[in-house]
Design a protein around this motif. Structure first.
Motif, PDB file in Angstrom:
ATOM      1  N   THR A  26      -4.182  -7.535   8.533  1.00 47.87           N
ATOM      2  CA  THR A  26      -3.845  -6.875   7.263  1.00 47.87           C
ATOM      3  C   THR A  26      -2.371  -7.056   6.935  1.00 47.87           C
ATOM      4  O   THR A  26      -2.002  -7.362   5.789  1.00 47.87           O
ATOM      5  CB  THR A  26      -4.184  -5.373   7.340  1.00 47.87           C
ATOM      6  OG1 THR A  26      -5.583  -5.220   7.552  1.00 47.87           O
ATOM      7  CG2 THR A  26      -3.785  -4.660   6.051  1.00 47.87           C
TER       8      THR A  26
ATOM      9  N   GLU B  53      -1.613 -10.415   5.541  1.00 49.89           N
ATOM     10  CA  GLU B  53      -2.055 -10.573   4.145  1.00 49.89           C
ATOM     11  C   GLU B  53      -0.985 -10.096   3.164  1.00 49.89           C
ATOM     12  O   GLU B  53      -0.929 -10.565   2.027  1.00 49.89           O
ATOM     13  CB  GLU B  53      -3.354  -9.798   3.932  1.00 49.89           C
ATOM     14  CG  GLU B  53      -4.559 -10.399   4.649  1.00 49.89           C
ATOM     15  CD  GLU B  53      -5.781  -9.500   4.584  1.00 49.89           C
ATOM     16  OE1 GLU B  53      -5.680  -8.391   4.003  1.00 49.89           O
ATOM     17  OE2 GLU B  53      -6.832  -9.898   5.122  1.00 49.89           O
ATOM     18  N   TYR B  54      -0.145  -9.172   3.609  1.00 50.62           N
ATOM     19  CA  TYR B  54       0.919  -8.638   2.753  1.00 50.62           C
ATOM     20  C   TYR B  54       2.278  -9.275   3.056  1.00 50.62           C
ATOM     21  O   TYR B  54       3.302  -8.806   2.571  1.00 50.62           O
ATOM     22  CB  TYR B  54       1.008  -7.115   2.917  1.00 50.62           C
ATOM     23  CG  TYR B  54      -0.094  -6.381   2.190  1.00 50.62           C
ATOM     24  CD1 TYR B  54       0.095  -5.882   0.903  1.00 50.62           C
ATOM     25  CD2 TYR B  54      -1.345  -6.203   2.783  1.00 50.62           C
ATOM     26  CE1 TYR B  54      -0.917  -5.210   0.233  1.00 50.62           C
ATOM     27  CE2 TYR B  54      -2.365  -5.534   2.120  1.00 50.62           C
ATOM     28  CZ  TYR B  54      -2.145  -5.041   0.850  1.00 50.62           C
ATOM     29  OH  TYR B  54      -3.157  -4.382   0.194  1.00 50.62           O
TER      30      TYR B  54
ATOM     31  N   ILE C  41       8.085  -5.803   4.479  1.00 48.29           N
ATOM     32  CA  ILE C  41       7.071  -4.954   5.113  1.00 48.29           C
ATOM     33  C   ILE C  41       6.963  -5.240   6.610  1.00 48.29           C
ATOM     34  O   ILE C  41       6.878  -6.390   7.034  1.00 48.29           O
ATOM     35  CB  ILE C  41       5.689  -5.178   4.449  1.00 48.29           C
ATOM     36  CG1 ILE C  41       5.728  -4.765   2.977  1.00 48.29           C
ATOM     37  CG2 ILE C  41       4.603  -4.389   5.191  1.00 48.29           C
ATOM     38  CD1 ILE C  41       4.473  -5.139   2.204  1.00 48.29           C
TER      39      ILE C  41
ATOM     40  N   LEU D 194       0.812  -0.005   1.369  1.00 47.89           N
ATOM     41  CA  LEU D 194       1.073  -1.448   1.413  1.00 47.89           C
ATOM     42  C   LEU D 194       1.114  -2.036   0.004  1.00 47.89           C
ATOM     43  O   LEU D 194       1.974  -2.855  -0.313  1.00 47.89           O
ATOM     44  CB  LEU D 194      -0.007  -2.155   2.239  1.00 47.89           C
ATOM     45  CG  LEU D 194       0.157  -2.128   3.751  1.00 47.89           C
ATOM     46  CD1 LEU D 194      -1.144  -2.565   4.420  1.00 47.89           C
ATOM     47  CD2 LEU D 194       1.302  -3.028   4.190  1.00 47.89           C
ATOM     48  N   ASP D 195       0.195  -1.604  -0.841  1.00 45.67           N
ATOM     49  CA  ASP D 195       0.166  -2.089  -2.226  1.00 45.67           C
ATOM     50  C   ASP D 195       1.425  -1.658  -2.980  1.00 45.67           C
ATOM     51  O   ASP D 195       2.022  -2.443  -3.732  1.00 45.67           O
ATOM     52  CB  ASP D 195      -1.080  -1.568  -2.952  1.00 45.67           C
ATOM     53  CG  ASP D 195      -2.353  -2.249  -2.481  1.00 45.67           C
ATOM     54  OD1 ASP D 195      -2.307  -3.453  -2.151  1.00 45.67           O
ATOM     55  OD2 ASP D 195      -3.391  -1.575  -2.433  1.00 45.67           O
TER      56      ASP D 195
ATOM     57  N   LYS E  83      -2.909   1.826   3.568  1.00 42.60           N
ATOM     58  CA  LYS E  83      -3.193   0.575   2.849  1.00 42.60           C
ATOM     59  C   LYS E  83      -2.783   0.686   1.381  1.00 42.60           C
ATOM     60  O   LYS E  83      -2.349  -0.302   0.779  1.00 42.60           O
ATOM     61  CB  LYS E  83      -4.666   0.211   3.001  1.00 42.60           C
ATOM     62  CG  LYS E  83      -4.994  -0.194   4.435  1.00 42.60           C
ATOM     63  CD  LYS E  83      -6.393  -0.705   4.610  1.00 42.60           C
ATOM     64  CE  LYS E  83      -6.615  -1.121   6.061  1.00 42.60           C
ATOM     65  NZ  LYS E  83      -8.004  -1.588   6.316  1.00 42.60           N
TER      66      LYS E  83
ATOM     67  N   LYS F 203       4.388  -3.741  -1.888  1.00 42.50           N
ATOM     68  CA  LYS F 203       4.319  -5.095  -2.440  1.00 42.50           C
ATOM     69  C   LYS F 203       4.741  -5.100  -3.908  1.00 42.50           C
ATOM     70  O   LYS F 203       5.471  -5.991  -4.354  1.00 42.50           O
ATOM     71  CB  LYS F 203       2.912  -5.652  -2.286  1.00 42.50           C
ATOM     72  CG  LYS F 203       2.787  -7.116  -2.675  1.00 42.50           C
ATOM     73  CD  LYS F 203       1.413  -7.668  -2.344  1.00 42.50           C
ATOM     74  CE  LYS F 203       1.325  -9.151  -2.683  1.00 42.50           C
ATOM     75  NZ  LYS F 203      -0.017  -9.712  -2.346  1.00 42.50           N
TER      76      LYS F 203
END
Length: 255
Positions: free
Chosen positions: A85, A88-89, A53, A43-44, A40, A47
């Motif tokens: 999840t 959301e990205y 992604i 993921l940040d 996770k 982004k």
């Protein structure tokens, strides 16, 4: 077509500067490896670097094909949480494994179960605007259990039945013993992504392209023949290669 990197390939200790290097090397996107403990956080980072992604959904201790209703309920819940999840990205695709039959004798009845569950999982994915990609797996050579899907005919049948897409792992395909050009032709517009690595045709070594049997020879042309424009995901062994090894390879390819 686009150049992506599986984050399994960078190991568990990736940094934001690593993601900057991935971006600078010309990668268009990354595929999250959901079972990494910092997935996770990755993921940040992705982004922040404005990388596209996708995700490789978790499969360890999960079995989409299980006859155990409790195991299946947990499997579906975990996969659904990751789909949420990913959405959301702004994620695009979710690669997944079809699971395995507990014994090879149960193959046929297991496939009936899997077909129903593919529809259920795809319904969840569609709610989040995500494409499901079923990956081809390596057959159990001892014939103790049956991995789904570990032959091309079974794989195509499941993809067509559920109206989902395929993730073609060319390393797996080589160990399966199937021809790359012929398989890509059969997949056609159902092909959603490619996992790229090399091996010796006997084991899934995840070598850099050209360091095994050169499995990716002709790949670009084969993909061009079907007008493929999706991700080609480098999925390279992090226990043999560093991120810098991968970036050095990319630099040579791009010359």
């Amino acid at each position: 077509m686009e150049k992506w990197l599986s984050l399994w390939s960078i190991g568990q200790e990736g940094t934001l500067s690593d993601f900057q290097a991935i971006k600078n090397a010309g990668f268009d996107g990354i595929e999250i490896w959901a079972e990494q403990y910092r997935s996770k956080e990755y993921l940040d980072y992705a982004k922040q670097m404005e990388l596209k992604i996708g995700i490789h959904l978790p499969f360890h201790d999960l079995n989409l094909a299980t006859p155990d209703s409790v195991v299946y309920e947990r499997t579906l819940n975990v996969l659904t949480e990751w789909l949420e999840t990913l959405a959301e990205y702004g994620g695009q695709h979710a690669t997944f494994h079809g699971g395995y039959a507990w014994s090879s004798e149960e193959r046929d009845e297991t496939l009936v179960r899997v077909k129903k569950r593919l529809l259920q999982l795809d319904e969840k994915a569609k709610q989040y605007g995500i494409d499901l990609l079923l990956e081809n797996l390596i057959p159990d050579k001892l014939n103790y259990c049956h991995h789904i899907a570990s032959n091309v005919e079974e794989w195509l049948d499941l993809i067509q039945f559920a109206n989902i897409k395929a993730c073609l792992d060319i390393g797996h395909l080589a160990v399966m013993g199937n021809d790359l050009e012929e398989t890509i032709g059969k997949l056609g517009s159902s092909l959603g992504a490619v996992h790229l690595s090399d091996n010796d045709g006997k084991a899934d070594l995840h070598q850099l392209p050209g360091e095994g049997n050169n499995l990716s020879k002709g790949l670009h042309d084969y993909l061009k023949n079907i007008d493929f424009s999706g991700p080609v995901v480098y999925e390279i062994n992090p226990y043999k290669y560093s991120l810098q090894d991968i970036l050095n390879h990319i630099a040579k390819v791009n010359v």
